[in-house]
Design an enzyme around this catalytic site. Sequence first.
Site, PDB file in Angstrom:
ATOM      1  N   THR A 101       0.845  -1.202   0.000  1.00  0.00           N
ATOM      2  CA  THR A 101       0.000   0.000   0.000  1.00  0.00           C
ATOM      3  C   THR A 101       0.878   1.249   0.000  1.00  0.00           C
ATOM      4  O   THR A 101       1.958   1.241   0.605  1.00  0.00           O
ATOM      5  CB  THR A 101      -0.878   0.005   1.275  1.00  0.00           C
ATOM      6  OG1 THR A 101      -1.682  -1.179   1.271  1.00  0.00           O
ATOM      7  CG2 THR A 101      -1.780   1.222   1.331  1.00  0.00           C
TER       8      THR A 101
ATOM      9  N   SER B 100       1.961   5.321  -2.014  1.00  0.00           N
ATOM     10  CA  SER B 100       2.160   5.998  -3.297  1.00  0.00           C
ATOM     11  C   SER B 100       3.165   5.260  -4.179  1.00  0.00           C
ATOM     12  O   SER B 100       3.022   5.240  -5.409  1.00  0.00           O
ATOM     13  CB  SER B 100       2.611   7.441  -3.062  1.00  0.00           C
ATOM     14  OG  SER B 100       3.791   7.470  -2.299  1.00  0.00           O
ATOM     15  N   THR B 101       4.191   4.641  -3.580  1.00  0.00           N
ATOM     16  CA  THR B 101       5.167   3.895  -4.381  1.00  0.00           C
ATOM     17  C   THR B 101       4.514   2.648  -4.970  1.00  0.00           C
ATOM     18  O   THR B 101       4.707   2.327  -6.151  1.00  0.00           O
ATOM     19  CB  THR B 101       6.399   3.521  -3.525  1.00  0.00           C
ATOM     20  OG1 THR B 101       6.771   4.643  -2.731  1.00  0.00           O
ATOM     21  CG2 THR B 101       7.568   3.107  -4.394  1.00  0.00           C
TER      22      THR B 101
ATOM     23  N   GLY C 141       6.160  -0.770  -0.229  1.00  0.00           N
ATOM     24  CA  GLY C 141       7.035   0.360   0.086  1.00  0.00           C
ATOM     25  C   GLY C 141       7.395   0.377   1.560  1.00  0.00           C
ATOM     26  O   GLY C 141       7.127  -0.577   2.295  1.00  0.00           O
ATOM     27  N   ALA C 142       7.989   1.487   1.990  1.00  0.00           N
ATOM     28  CA  ALA C 142       8.338   1.650   3.413  1.00  0.00           C
ATOM     29  C   ALA C 142       8.512   3.137   3.695  1.00  0.00           C
ATOM     30  O   ALA C 142       8.719   3.942   2.776  1.00  0.00           O
ATOM     31  CB  ALA C 142       9.621   0.895   3.746  1.00  0.00           C
ATOM     32  N   ASP C 143       8.439   3.464   4.964  1.00  0.00           N
ATOM     33  CA  ASP C 143       8.672   4.853   5.384  1.00  0.00           C
ATOM     34  C   ASP C 143      10.138   5.086   5.719  1.00  0.00           C
ATOM     35  O   ASP C 143      10.649   6.201   5.564  1.00  0.00           O
ATOM     36  CB  ASP C 143       7.786   5.175   6.588  1.00  0.00           C
ATOM     37  CG  ASP C 143       6.319   5.003   6.244  1.00  0.00           C
ATOM     38  OD1 ASP C 143       5.850   5.725   5.355  1.00  0.00           O
ATOM     39  OD2 ASP C 143       5.662   4.117   6.826  1.00  0.00           O
TER      40      ASP C 143
ATOM     41  N   GLY D  32       2.933   4.270   7.537  1.00  0.00           N
ATOM     42  CA  GLY D  32       2.560   5.668   7.304  1.00  0.00           C
ATOM     43  C   GLY D  32       1.187   5.768   6.655  1.00  0.00           C
ATOM     44  O   GLY D  32       0.420   6.696   6.908  1.00  0.00           O
TER      45      GLY D  32
ATOM     46  N   GLU E 223      -0.260  -5.540   5.861  1.00  0.00           N
ATOM     47  CA  GLU E 223       1.046  -5.624   5.190  1.00  0.00           C
ATOM     48  C   GLU E 223       1.920  -6.677   5.872  1.00  0.00           C
ATOM     49  O   GLU E 223       2.599  -7.459   5.203  1.00  0.00           O
ATOM     50  CB  GLU E 223       1.734  -4.258   5.213  1.00  0.00           C
ATOM     51  CG  GLU E 223       1.021  -3.253   4.317  1.00  0.00           C
ATOM     52  CD  GLU E 223       1.551  -1.837   4.442  1.00  0.00           C
ATOM     53  OE1 GLU E 223       1.330  -1.053   3.517  1.00  0.00           O
ATOM     54  OE2 GLU E 223       2.178  -1.509   5.453  1.00  0.00           O
TER      55      GLU E 223
ATOM     56  N   LYS F 219      14.348   7.525   1.795  1.00  0.00           N
ATOM     57  CA  LYS F 219      13.843   6.671   2.888  1.00  0.00           C
ATOM     58  C   LYS F 219      14.965   5.933   3.614  1.00  0.00           C
ATOM     59  O   LYS F 219      14.730   5.298   4.639  1.00  0.00           O
ATOM     60  CB  LYS F 219      12.866   5.629   2.318  1.00  0.00           C
ATOM     61  CG  LYS F 219      11.705   6.191   1.508  1.00  0.00           C
ATOM     62  CD  LYS F 219      10.611   6.667   2.386  1.00  0.00           C
ATOM     63  CE  LYS F 219       9.364   7.144   1.645  1.00  0.00           C
ATOM     64  NZ  LYS F 219       8.605   6.094   0.992  1.00  0.00           N
TER      65      LYS F 219
END
Length: 220
Positions: free
Chosen positions: A30, A32-33, A84-86, A98, A105, A123
């Site tokens: 989940t 934006s990436t 993705g990741a923060d 985030g 996830e 990141k």
Amino acid sequence: MSNDADALKRRAALAALEMVPAGALLGVGTGSTVNLFIAALAANPGHVRRAVSSSQASSALLAAAGIEVVDLNEVTGLTLYVDGADEATARRELIKGGGGALTREKIVAAAAERFVCIVDERKLVTRLGRFPLPIEVIPMARELVARRLRDGFGGRPVWRSGYLTDNGNHILDVHDLVIEDPVALERELNQLAGVVTVGLFAARPADVLVVGTASGVERR
Ligand code: 5RP
């Protein structure tokens, strides 16, 4: 998202697509990436036909891309999980959540043979914790957990007020944590009554980090 950040995220997303075998049963994260990754899947119809999703938002995008979203209970294992990741370290330990989807996830990551994490270079950190650590909590336990985080861990939890996860729970974003041992902290925080999921992905880190940089893509 600035155009620059968008371009780096897209680089990572496109590189991840190259790692997806045709016909793979895919887990999809989940954010934006990941949205850019789903757009890349949509641009390659038929490459992936079925996926397990980590959020209602990603499910909607996958369905719009013509990819069947399947229930994790209906399948025995996933070839690959892309998310993705923060924040990410060189050891591929992550802070995630985030976007609030950390519980699903973590479940989908646990079901996957391989976890490919796609990030832009901003990141990358040497130590996790600059990004406030998201923790999903059962609503009735929110203040109890917040007190434990303040008194026992020196954190400064902030309730993501007005936000409910896909599971109907609350999120505490915990600032000012000193994360020296992410695996140990993940284990300890997981044991607090009322905690559903901790946004530390350290006990099960990513297997590959695909980093979009100004000069190209790095795989770690
Ligand atoms: C959602 C997540 C996302 O992977 C994380 O927030 C990164 O998001 P983005 O790709 O938008 O920067 O953990 O729960």
